[in-house]
Design a protein around this motif. Structure first.
Motif, short mmCIF file in Angstrom:
data_model
loop_
_atom_site.label_atom_id
_atom_site.label_comp_id
_atom_site.label_asym_id
_atom_site.label_seq_id
_atom_site.Cartn_x
_atom_site.Cartn_y
_atom_site.Cartn_z
N SER A 180 0.82 -1.21 0.00
CA SER A 180 0.00 0.00 0.00
C SER A 180 0.86 1.26 0.00
N LEU A 181 1.92 1.27 0.79
CA LEU A 181 2.81 2.44 0.83
C LEU A 181 3.54 2.63 -0.50
N GLU A 182 3.97 1.54 -1.12
CA GLU A 182 4.65 1.66 -2.41
C GLU A 182 3.70 2.18 -3.49
N LEU A 183 2.45 1.75 -3.46
CA LEU A 183 1.47 2.26 -4.43
C LEU A 183 1.19 3.74 -4.20
N ARG A 184 1.14 4.16 -2.94
CA ARG A 184 0.92 5.57 -2.65
C ARG A 184 2.11 6.41 -3.07
N ALA A 185 3.30 5.83 -3.01
CA ALA A 185 4.51 6.57 -3.37
C ALA A 185 4.67 6.71 -4.88
N GLY A 186 3.84 6.06 -5.66
CA GLY A 186 3.90 6.20 -7.11
C GLY A 186 4.45 5.00 -7.85
N ARG A 187 4.80 3.94 -7.15
CA ARG A 187 5.31 2.75 -7.83
C ARG A 187 4.16 2.04 -8.54
N SER A 188 4.44 1.47 -9.68
CA SER A 188 3.40 0.79 -10.45
C SER A 188 2.91 -0.44 -9.70
N ARG A 189 1.68 -0.84 -10.02
CA ARG A 189 1.09 -1.98 -9.32
C ARG A 189 1.85 -3.27 -9.60
N GLU A 190 2.29 -3.44 -10.83
CA GLU A 190 3.01 -4.67 -11.17
C GLU A 190 4.31 -4.78 -10.40
N VAL A 191 5.06 -3.70 -10.31
CA VAL A 191 6.33 -3.73 -9.59
C VAL A 191 6.09 -3.96 -8.10
N ALA A 192 5.07 -3.31 -7.54
CA ALA A 192 4.78 -3.48 -6.12
C ALA A 192 4.37 -4.91 -5.80
N LEU A 193 3.58 -5.52 -6.69
CA LEU A 193 3.18 -6.90 -6.45
C LEU A 193 4.33 -7.88 -6.61
N ARG A 194 5.21 -7.61 -7.55
CA ARG A 194 6.37 -8.50 -7.70
C ARG A 194 7.32 -8.36 -6.50
N MET A 195 7.41 -7.17 -5.95
CA MET A 195 8.20 -6.99 -4.73
C MET A 195 7.56 -7.75 -3.56
N LEU A 196 6.22 -7.77 -3.52
CA LEU A 196 5.52 -8.53 -2.50
C LEU A 196 5.85 -10.02 -2.61
N ALA A 197 5.87 -10.54 -3.84
CA ALA A 197 6.19 -11.96 -4.04
C ALA A 197 7.62 -12.27 -3.60
N ARG A 198 8.55 -11.36 -3.89
CA ARG A 198 9.95 -11.60 -3.51
C ARG A 198 10.13 -11.55 -2.00
N LYS A 199 9.48 -10.62 -1.34
CA LYS A 199 9.65 -10.48 0.09
C LYS A 199 8.97 -11.59 0.87
N SER A 200 7.93 -12.16 0.32
CA SER A 200 7.22 -13.23 1.03
C SER A 200 7.96 -14.55 0.96
N GLY A 201 8.50 -14.88 -0.23
CA GLY A 201 9.19 -16.16 -0.40
C GLY A 201 8.26 -17.35 -0.41
N VAL A 202 6.97 -17.15 -0.66
CA VAL A 202 5.98 -18.22 -0.68
C VAL A 202 5.44 -18.36 -2.09
N ALA A 203 5.41 -19.59 -2.59
CA ALA A 203 4.99 -19.82 -3.98
C ALA A 203 3.53 -19.44 -4.19
N GLU A 204 2.69 -19.64 -3.17
CA GLU A 204 1.27 -19.31 -3.33
C GLU A 204 1.05 -17.80 -3.49
N ILE A 205 1.82 -17.00 -2.78
CA ILE A 205 1.69 -15.54 -2.93
C ILE A 205 2.26 -15.10 -4.28
N THR A 206 3.29 -15.78 -4.76
CA THR A 206 3.79 -15.48 -6.11
C THR A 206 2.73 -15.76 -7.16
N ALA A 207 2.02 -16.88 -7.02
CA ALA A 207 0.93 -17.18 -7.95
C ALA A 207 -0.20 -16.16 -7.81
#
Length: 329
Positions: free
Chosen positions: A213-240
């Motif tokens: 949410s903070l990254e989206l408010r800061a102006g980062r694109s949704r795709e980049v923010a979601l891919r960062m979420l997948a990397r930080k979680s390290g869980v295959a289900e969240i990547t999917a």
């Protein structure tokens, strides 16, 4: 005798040097903290209360480890590793996403490699019971290897536990996000609302969603923010899940419909994981049964027969001895 005294003096010198280095590293931190408290008290600030859990935007460079790393590097010791990027990603999966985390990990490994053998030698020096040189060499090497690899083992275990906690709480979080989307909220607002709602029940997921949410408010694109979420979680289900959101956004499909199907699949996977653990229980129970109960049962069943056989053999021996005595007479 002279050689033993020389070894004792060498050990005591190494221990003294290690203690001096630790004191030199920690003294500025303690003195600096005391000076700050004294200045606040002099200005009428009173006692300094412990800070509660801060937001993800806090400056993490004010922690004890950060100050310790800065003090060590200020004294000329470089803690930068050649594999800092991979190490930072591994530490982030374990929950240590601060900028100084790789350097603190390197410092912990170096400290453990030096402190554990020093403590081992200190114990031997205090007891006076020194092993032979070959055994002492092996024990010191084992202690140094333990100090070198123990931080990595702790980080791997913490990352695994963190991934399990995220995976167990993700289906509930996904259902809550589906409710938010069906209620009319956008995907960006849904991340913010879900992150604030699951703070108590699933704090790790709440932090990850708050970061998105903070990254989206800061102006980062949704795709980049979601891919960062997948990397930080390290869980295959969240990547999917993030891939599903990105593809639905690109194709213009209904995100709520895709999430409803994916949430049902996640609940089914969680049920299958629970059933898998339940089916593993008989196999795990067979190990203590075979190791502890089976020998006892065999002993209980075989002991009466063994006692009876021994009595029969004793009677046969007595009868044989009596016949031999009778024949001799």
């Amino acid at each position: 005798m002279i050689g033993g005294d020389l070894v004792n003096w060498i050990v005591l010198g190494l221990v003294f040097a290690a203690v001096v280095l630790v004191v030199m590293a920690l003294a500025p931190l303690v003195l600096g903290r005391t000076d700050i408290k004294a200045r606040l008290a002099a200005q009428g600030g009173g006692a300094v209360s412990n800070a509660g859990p801060g937001s993800i935007r806090n400056d993490h460079a004010t922690g004890v480890w950060a100050r310790l790393v800065l003090e060590v590097e200020r004294r000329g010791m470089s803690l930068t590793d050649s594999t800092s990027d991979k190490l930072a990603e591994k530490l982030a999966l374990a929950g240590f996403d601060q900028g100084y985390a790789p350097r603190a990990f390197t410092l912990a490994r170096a400290t453990g490699t030096l402190v554990l053998p020093s403590l081992l030698l200190l114990v031997f020096a205090a007891s006076g019971n020194w092993p032979n040189p070959g055994k002492l060499y092996v024990m010191v090497i084992v202690a140094a290897l333990a100090g070198l690899y123990l931080p990595g083992i702790v980080i791997s275990s913490r990352a695994e536990n963190r991934a399990k906690e995220i995976l167990n709480g993700f289906p509930d979080t996904l259902d809550l996000m589906l409710v938010c989307l069906e209620a009319g909220l956008g995907i960006d607002a849904a991340f913010n609302r879900v992150g604030s709602e699951v703070t108590t029940s699933h704090p790790l997921l709440a932090r990850l969603f708050a970061q998105v949410s903070l990254e989206l408010r800061a102006g980062r694109s949704r795709e980049v923010a979601l891919r960062m979420l997948a990397r930080k979680s390290g869980v295959a289900e969240i990547t999917a899940f993030t891939t599903l959101i990105i593809q639905s956004d690109r194709l213009g499909a209904s995100v709520a419909t895709a999430l409803r199907i994916y949430a049902a699949e996640m609940r089914e996977q969680r049920r299958m994981r629970a059933e898998e653990k339940a089916h593993r229980i008989p196999v795990l129970l067979s190990i203590p049964l075979v190791c502890f109960m089976l020998p006892v049962m065999v002993a209980v069943l075989m002991l009466p027969a063994a006692i009876g056989m021994k009595k029969q053999m004793a009677k046969a021996d007595e009868l044989k001895n009596a016949r031999a005595t009778a024949q001799a007479q």
